[in-house]
Design a protein around this motif. Sequence first.
Motif, PDB file in Angstrom:
ATOM      1  N   ARG A  66      12.324   4.044  -8.164  1.00  0.00           N
ATOM      2  CA  ARG A  66      13.577   3.408  -8.573  1.00  0.00           C
ATOM      3  C   ARG A  66      13.741   2.036  -7.931  1.00  0.00           C
ATOM      4  NH1 ARG A  66      16.934   6.857  -6.493  1.00  0.00           N
ATOM      5  NH2 ARG A  66      17.142   5.650  -4.567  1.00  0.00           N
ATOM      6  N   ASP A  67      13.568   1.974  -6.619  1.00  0.00           N
ATOM      7  CA  ASP A  67      13.858   0.733  -5.907  1.00  0.00           C
ATOM      8  C   ASP A  67      12.808  -0.341  -6.117  1.00  0.00           C
ATOM      9  OD1 ASP A  67      16.063   2.003  -4.953  1.00  0.00           O
ATOM     10  OD2 ASP A  67      15.283   2.382  -2.941  1.00  0.00           O
ATOM     11  N   TYR A  68      11.541   0.077  -6.205  1.00  0.00           N
ATOM     12  CA  TYR A  68      10.478  -0.917  -6.285  1.00  0.00           C
ATOM     13  C   TYR A  68       9.995  -1.132  -7.718  1.00  0.00           C
ATOM     14  CZ  TYR A  68      10.196  -1.195  -1.236  1.00  0.00           C
ATOM     15  OH  TYR A  68      10.487  -1.419   0.089  1.00  0.00           O
ATOM     16  N   PHE A  69       9.513  -0.058  -8.369  1.00  0.00           N
ATOM     17  CA  PHE A  69       8.990  -0.274  -9.722  1.00  0.00           C
ATOM     18  C   PHE A  69      10.076  -0.790 -10.656  1.00  0.00           C
ATOM     19  CE2 PHE A  69       7.997   0.937 -14.057  1.00  0.00           C
ATOM     20  CZ  PHE A  69       6.733   0.389 -14.201  1.00  0.00           C
ATOM     21  N   TYR A  70      11.177  -0.063 -10.759  1.00  0.00           N
ATOM     22  CA  TYR A  70      12.235  -0.501 -11.662  1.00  0.00           C
ATOM     23  C   TYR A  70      12.956  -1.755 -11.145  1.00  0.00           C
ATOM     24  CZ  TYR A  70      11.683   3.489 -14.740  1.00  0.00           C
ATOM     25  OH  TYR A  70      11.178   4.391 -15.638  1.00  0.00           O
ATOM     26  N   GLY A  71      12.986  -1.900  -9.826  1.00  0.00           N
ATOM     27  CA  GLY A  71      13.586  -3.115  -9.269  1.00  0.00           C
ATOM     28  C   GLY A  71      12.779  -4.348  -9.630  1.00  0.00           C
ATOM     29  N   TYR A  72      11.450  -4.252  -9.492  1.00  0.00           N
ATOM     30  CA  TYR A  72      10.594  -5.369  -9.864  1.00  0.00           C
ATOM     31  C   TYR A  72      10.641  -5.613 -11.383  1.00  0.00           C
ATOM     32  CZ  TYR A  72       8.438  -5.054  -5.197  1.00  0.00           C
ATOM     33  OH  TYR A  72       8.202  -5.043  -3.849  1.00  0.00           O
ATOM     34  N   CYS A  73      10.670  -4.519 -12.148  1.00  0.00           N
ATOM     35  CA  CYS A  73      10.743  -4.661 -13.609  1.00  0.00           C
ATOM     36  C   CYS A  73      12.037  -5.366 -14.025  1.00  0.00           C
ATOM     37  CB  CYS A  73      10.675  -3.289 -14.284  1.00  0.00           C
ATOM     38  SG  CYS A  73       9.022  -2.583 -14.350  1.00  0.00           S
ATOM     39  N   LYS A 130       0.830  -1.203   0.000  1.00  0.00           N
ATOM     40  CA  LYS A 130       0.000   0.000   0.000  1.00  0.00           C
ATOM     41  C   LYS A 130       0.865   1.255   0.000  1.00  0.00           C
ATOM     42  CE  LYS A 130      -3.836   2.160   2.500  1.00  0.00           C
ATOM     43  NZ  LYS A 130      -4.750   2.024   3.675  1.00  0.00           N
ATOM     44  N   ASP A 131       1.930   1.247   0.798  1.00  0.00           N
ATOM     45  CA  ASP A 131       2.824   2.398   0.863  1.00  0.00           C
ATOM     46  C   ASP A 131       3.607   2.570  -0.436  1.00  0.00           C
ATOM     47  OD1 ASP A 131       2.080   3.134   3.425  1.00  0.00           O
ATOM     48  OD2 ASP A 131       3.601   1.870   4.377  1.00  0.00           O
ATOM     49  N   ILE A 132       3.952   1.451  -1.053  1.00  0.00           N
ATOM     50  CA  ILE A 132       4.671   1.516  -2.326  1.00  0.00           C
ATOM     51  C   ILE A 132       3.803   2.179  -3.382  1.00  0.00           C
ATOM     52  CG2 ILE A 132       5.659   0.141  -4.199  1.00  0.00           C
ATOM     53  CD1 ILE A 132       6.449  -1.926  -2.076  1.00  0.00           C
ATOM     54  N   LEU A 133       2.543   1.792  -3.453  1.00  0.00           N
ATOM     55  CA  LEU A 133       1.630   2.389  -4.433  1.00  0.00           C
ATOM     56  C   LEU A 133       1.446   3.885  -4.171  1.00  0.00           C
ATOM     57  CD1 LEU A 133      -1.118  -0.328  -4.937  1.00  0.00           C
ATOM     58  CD2 LEU A 133       0.308   0.699  -6.701  1.00  0.00           C
ATOM     59  N   LYS A 134       1.391   4.261  -2.909  1.00  0.00           N
ATOM     60  CA  LYS A 134       1.299   5.690  -2.595  1.00  0.00           C
ATOM     61  C   LYS A 134       2.533   6.418  -3.117  1.00  0.00           C
ATOM     62  CE  LYS A 134      -1.585   5.487   1.577  1.00  0.00           C
ATOM     63  NZ  LYS A 134      -1.618   5.741   3.046  1.00  0.00           N
ATOM     64  N   GLY A 135       3.684   5.791  -2.950  1.00  0.00           N
ATOM     65  CA  GLY A 135       4.918   6.389  -3.436  1.00  0.00           C
ATOM     66  C   GLY A 135       4.934   6.523  -4.945  1.00  0.00           C
ATOM     67  N   PHE A 136       4.400   5.512  -5.633  1.00  0.00           N
ATOM     68  CA  PHE A 136       4.309   5.583  -7.098  1.00  0.00           C
ATOM     69  C   PHE A 136       3.463   6.787  -7.514  1.00  0.00           C
ATOM     70  CE2 PHE A 136       4.841   0.688  -7.789  1.00  0.00           C
ATOM     71  CZ  PHE A 136       6.169   0.805  -7.422  1.00  0.00           C
ATOM     72  N   ARG A 137       2.308   6.932  -6.880  1.00  0.00           N
ATOM     73  CA  ARG A 137       1.378   7.998  -7.265  1.00  0.00           C
ATOM     74  C   ARG A 137       1.941   9.388  -6.965  1.00  0.00           C
ATOM     75  NH1 ARG A 137      -3.227   4.413  -5.749  1.00  0.00           N
ATOM     76  NH2 ARG A 137      -4.316   4.000  -7.710  1.00  0.00           N
ATOM     77  N   HIS A 167      -2.831   5.417 -16.243  1.00  0.00           N
ATOM     78  CA  HIS A 167      -3.982   4.823 -15.567  1.00  0.00           C
ATOM     79  C   HIS A 167      -3.906   5.038 -14.055  1.00  0.00           C
ATOM     80  CE1 HIS A 167      -4.022   2.821 -19.489  1.00  0.00           C
ATOM     81  NE2 HIS A 167      -5.292   2.575 -19.276  1.00  0.00           N
ATOM     82  N   ASP A 168      -3.086   6.024 -13.646  1.00  0.00           N
ATOM     83  CA  ASP A 168      -2.953   6.384 -12.228  1.00  0.00           C
ATOM     84  C   ASP A 168      -2.589   5.173 -11.368  1.00  0.00           C
ATOM     85  OD1 ASP A 168      -2.936   8.206 -10.109  1.00  0.00           O
ATOM     86  OD2 ASP A 168      -5.015   7.751  -9.578  1.00  0.00           O
ATOM     87  N   TRP A 169      -1.834   4.263 -11.938  1.00  0.00           N
ATOM     88  CA  TRP A 169      -1.335   3.060 -11.260  1.00  0.00           C
ATOM     89  C   TRP A 169      -2.452   2.104 -10.843  1.00  0.00           C
ATOM     90  CZ3 TRP A 169       3.909   2.701 -11.482  1.00  0.00           C
ATOM     91  CH2 TRP A 169       4.627   3.885 -11.677  1.00  0.00           C
ATOM     92  N   ARG A 170      -3.661   2.319 -11.369  1.00  0.00           N
ATOM     93  CA  ARG A 170      -4.785   1.442 -10.989  1.00  0.00           C
ATOM     94  C   ARG A 170      -4.591  -0.016 -11.391  1.00  0.00           C
ATOM     95  NH1 ARG A 170      -7.617   5.970 -12.542  1.00  0.00           N
ATOM     96  NH2 ARG A 170      -8.060   5.057 -14.578  1.00  0.00           N
ATOM     97  N   ASN A 198       7.461   9.572  -6.005  1.00  0.00           N
ATOM     98  CA  ASN A 198       8.641   9.454  -5.159  1.00  0.00           C
ATOM     99  C   ASN A 198       9.746   8.732  -5.932  1.00  0.00           C
ATOM    100  OD1 ASN A 198      10.509   8.142  -3.196  1.00  0.00           O
ATOM    101  ND2 ASN A 198       9.175   9.137  -1.692  1.00  0.00           N
ATOM    102  N   ALA A 199      10.822   9.466  -6.239  1.00  0.00           N
ATOM    103  CA  ALA A 199      11.873   8.924  -7.115  1.00  0.00           C
ATOM    104  C   ALA A 199      12.524   7.679  -6.527  1.00  0.00           C
ATOM    105  CB  ALA A 199      12.929  10.003  -7.378  1.00  0.00           C
ATOM    106  N   ALA A 200      12.796   7.689  -5.216  1.00  0.00           N
ATOM    107  CA  ALA A 200      13.483   6.553  -4.601  1.00  0.00           C
ATOM    108  C   ALA A 200      12.610   5.306  -4.614  1.00  0.00           C
ATOM    109  CB  ALA A 200      13.883   6.908  -3.165  1.00  0.00           C
ATOM    110  N   ILE A 201      11.315   5.480  -4.309  1.00  0.00           N
ATOM    111  CA  ILE A 201      10.412   4.326  -4.298  1.00  0.00           C
ATOM    112  C   ILE A 201      10.221   3.784  -5.708  1.00  0.00           C
ATOM    113  CG2 ILE A 201       8.032   3.608  -3.869  1.00  0.00           C
ATOM    114  CD1 ILE A 201       7.966   5.468  -1.490  1.00  0.00           C
TER     115      ILE A 201
END
Length: 355
Positions: free
Chosen positions: A24-31, A9-16, A66-69, A19-22
């Motif tokens: 980078r670390d989560y979206f691009y890390g998972y990708c 939930k916090d990660i998605l908030k960071g995406f929206r 799509h606002d990360w939906r 937040n550059a660090a989140i």
Amino acid sequence: MYYRQLSDKDILKGFRKGNAAIIRDYFYGYCETAYNIYDQKYQLRGKQNLDFMSLAHQYAIYQMEHDWRPLEDRSPNVSLKTWLINGFRYVVLDALKWYRKEYGSITFEDYLMSFDVTSDLRLHFNKMIEDICDHAPLDRKERMIINMLLLQGFKAKDAAKEIGMTPSAISQRFKKLKEQIIAPYFKKNFDMEWDMPEIMEDPMVASPAMCESAMPSPCGASYIPILEKKRMEKKRTTPEFITELQPGEIFVFGSNLRGMHGGGAAYIAYRKFGAVMGQGVGLQGQSYAIPTMQGGVETIRPYVDEFIAFAKEHPELTFLVTRIGCGIAGFDDADISPLFEQAHSVDNIVLPEGW
């Protein structure tokens, strides 16, 4: 580093929040994890536009639009990481579609999985399968197999329980039906090969506002937009990815004579720019179809000549020609570009780079 410290939930908030660090670390890390998985299956590295950053940026654009939906609306028992990695697969398959010259084709099973069950195109597909069942010499069990596996999405083991056959027998019978009845039907009636390219239910799109903003990359550099803001002002070439049109702009795509817009640029034309299912030639909405699936290059020339004449008669429109014939039709740029030689002097025709 935020790794292993934030909830989904916090990660998605960071995406929206951007937040550059989140991101980078989560979206691009998972990708990156997803890329390594699919690289093993599809051999992505070293191929143009199939590098990690290109694919990850496309995925990011789709999510932001799509606002990360798509990540928020995941199944309740699936983690964000798993859901994101599975979604990355469709970005890969869509990119491979454009790389078909070297990659070849994607299985029909992958093609089916790309449909949303409520989409218009899926409904058209279902109708075609029903037509096959109505006209092909099938017995009762064969009809049930096609219906359950192809239309309802049953697995062989589940269908076996209902039909009274072993899963192995179901699979063998289904394979035979595809090869002997269904595939020939598609090839004969719709100018389609059985192994069709993967398509996405919602193609990657980028709004002008999104392209103007800079998105942080894992390396700290600004993200390079897919579309140039003033693509038509600086260079008279068609963008590689056309995701929106201005008033008076026409998307020119390669089609088949049956007008079954099931893949590549034709699918984009159908989904976004007014192409009409069943119309394989000419102006339709904000798109223009040029058939490319009916034979050799010389069979395409008359339609190209007709298009050029049409463009001259409509100077109020601007025609953005995609690399027609260079996808599932199997031609090269060197085969198709000479057909457009007369278009070079037509001001309202925009051609792909190098044409």
